[in-house]
Scaffold this motif. Structure first.
Motif, PDB file in Angstrom:
ATOM      1  N   ASP A 160      39.683  36.367  41.727  1.00 16.67           N
ATOM      2  CA  ASP A 160      39.741  36.476  40.268  1.00 16.67           C
ATOM      3  C   ASP A 160      39.995  35.146  39.575  1.00 16.67           C
ATOM      4  O   ASP A 160      40.060  35.079  38.348  1.00 16.67           O
ATOM      5  CB  ASP A 160      40.799  37.496  39.846  1.00 16.67           C
ATOM      6  N   ASP A 206      39.863  40.847  42.779  1.00 20.40           N
ATOM      7  CA  ASP A 206      39.407  42.142  42.301  1.00 20.40           C
ATOM      8  C   ASP A 206      38.777  42.882  43.471  1.00 20.40           C
ATOM      9  O   ASP A 206      38.083  42.280  44.300  1.00 20.40           O
ATOM     10  CB  ASP A 206      38.376  41.984  41.174  1.00 20.40           C
ATOM     11  N   ALA A 259      35.000  46.027  38.883  1.00 25.34           N
ATOM     12  CA  ALA A 259      36.329  46.025  39.499  1.00 25.34           C
ATOM     13  C   ALA A 259      36.978  47.401  39.322  1.00 25.34           C
ATOM     14  O   ALA A 259      37.175  47.856  38.201  1.00 25.34           O
ATOM     15  CB  ALA A 259      37.194  44.941  38.888  1.00 25.34           C
ATOM     16  N   HIS A 279      42.673  45.963  42.053  1.00 24.74           N
ATOM     17  CA  HIS A 279      43.057  44.550  41.938  1.00 24.74           C
ATOM     18  C   HIS A 279      44.217  44.242  42.864  1.00 24.74           C
ATOM     19  O   HIS A 279      45.113  45.064  43.048  1.00 24.74           O
ATOM     20  CB  HIS A 279      43.454  44.236  40.492  1.00 24.74           C
TER      21      HIS A 279
END
Length: 316
Positions: free
Chosen positions: A162, A168, A180, A183
């Motif tokens: 990211d 992601d 996405a 995360h």
């Protein structure tokens, strides 16, 4: 956001580890302090408890604005942390355990696994936002400063850096790009004095590797934390080099995007994509999925560029 806890009572299992010494005696008042109490106090001092969900060893269900998410933390250190979406897909994570130490869960919801590896305690927490923490406590300078967490990803899912130290977890957006759906936050580590300890991630296939840079001034124990979510769509959509080039030339790659001439954040989409092409990067968009059916232009909340990495390779 509302929390729905399917667990009716905290797990009160005593941590039973072959060869573990008898509980330590506290210096103040002579009362016994178990290894589990010691680990719990250390971990919860570092994390706090405000965002910790109740006991998740039997499954904690959270109602988020993107649907239900179920977090299950393992009863023993050799199990897997599981975060499952309402469609049944899940992302799992192993702990860096050397033995299957049994877990003990605190009233606040932290499950601890004392002495689960050499000079190392482990712990897990479900978080009220629909995620899970895997916590490593380095008890002294002899503890390994490289910790490995194997990830179990749904079919078709992959990791994209990211740009902020995390990743992601992405799947196909349908037609073009990757969206996405989860995360992995940038890592952190704290020593016994509350000072930040430098730490970073790298990838070895689907294994998340955390390196913690302790030194002569580090006050032990040190607590470090991978935290991840799954099933909560963040709205970030990634495009590859071919798709980025099409946008730069004024073409369309997916119907929900506005025309490349549309201005987002003071620049046209085509201009941003053109910059990405010129700098050997790819374009990504921050999208509000709820607005896409009403207005593609309103749905795009922001844009930027990213580069591929050995771990994801999508920008190619």
């Amino acid at each position: 956001m509302k929390l729905k806890n399917s667990v009716h009572a905290a797990m009160l299992t005593t941590a039973l580890i072959a060869g573990t010494a008898a509980p330590a005696i506290a210096a103040s008042g002579g009362s016994a302090v178990s290894a589990a109490d010691r680990v719990t106090a250390t971990v919860q001092k570092a994390t706090g408890t405000a965002d910790v969900a109740p006991d998740s060893t039997r499954g904690t269900v959270m109602a988020t604005d993107r649907g239900l998410v179920t977090v299950t933390t393992p009863a023993s250190a050799d199990g897997r942390v599981t975060v499952a979406a309402s469609d049944g897909s899940a992302v799992t994570m192993t702990l860096p355990a050397a033995v299957g130490a049994a877990g003990t869960t605190s009233a606040a919801g932290t499950t601890v696994y004392p002495d689960a590896a050499a000079h190392t305690d482990l712990a897990t927490q479900a978080t009220v936002g629909g995620g899970a923490r895997a916590l490593v406590t380095l008890k002294d300078a002899k503890a390994p400063t490289t910790q490995r967490f194997n990830l179990g990803l749904p079919e078709g899912a992959s990791l994209v850096a990211d740009g902020n130290g995390g990743y992601d977890i992405v799947t196909s957006a349908g037609g073009a790009g990757l969206v996405a759906r989860g995360h992995i936050d940038a890592p952190w580590a704290k020593d016994a004095k509350g000072n930040s300890v430098p730490t970073r991630y790298s990838l070895e296939g689907n294994t998340l590797v955390q390196t913690i840079e302790t030194g002569a001034d580090t006050a032990f124990p040190v607590v470090a934390d991978p935290h991840y979510t799954w099933g909560i769509i963040s709205g970030t959509v990634y495009f590859n080099k071919k798709e980025t080039k099409v946008l730069a030339l004024g073409g369309t790659v997916v119907g929900w995007l506005p025309h490349p001439a549309a201005v987002v954040g003071g620049r046209s989409l085509a201009g941003i994509a053109g910059y990405a092409v010129a700098t050997d990067q790819c374009i990504k968009f921050k999208v509000n999925p709820a607005l896409a059916p009403l207005s593609p232009a309103a749905a795009v909340a922001g844009s930027g560029t990213y580069k591929g990495s050995a771990g994801d390779g999508y920008c190619r």
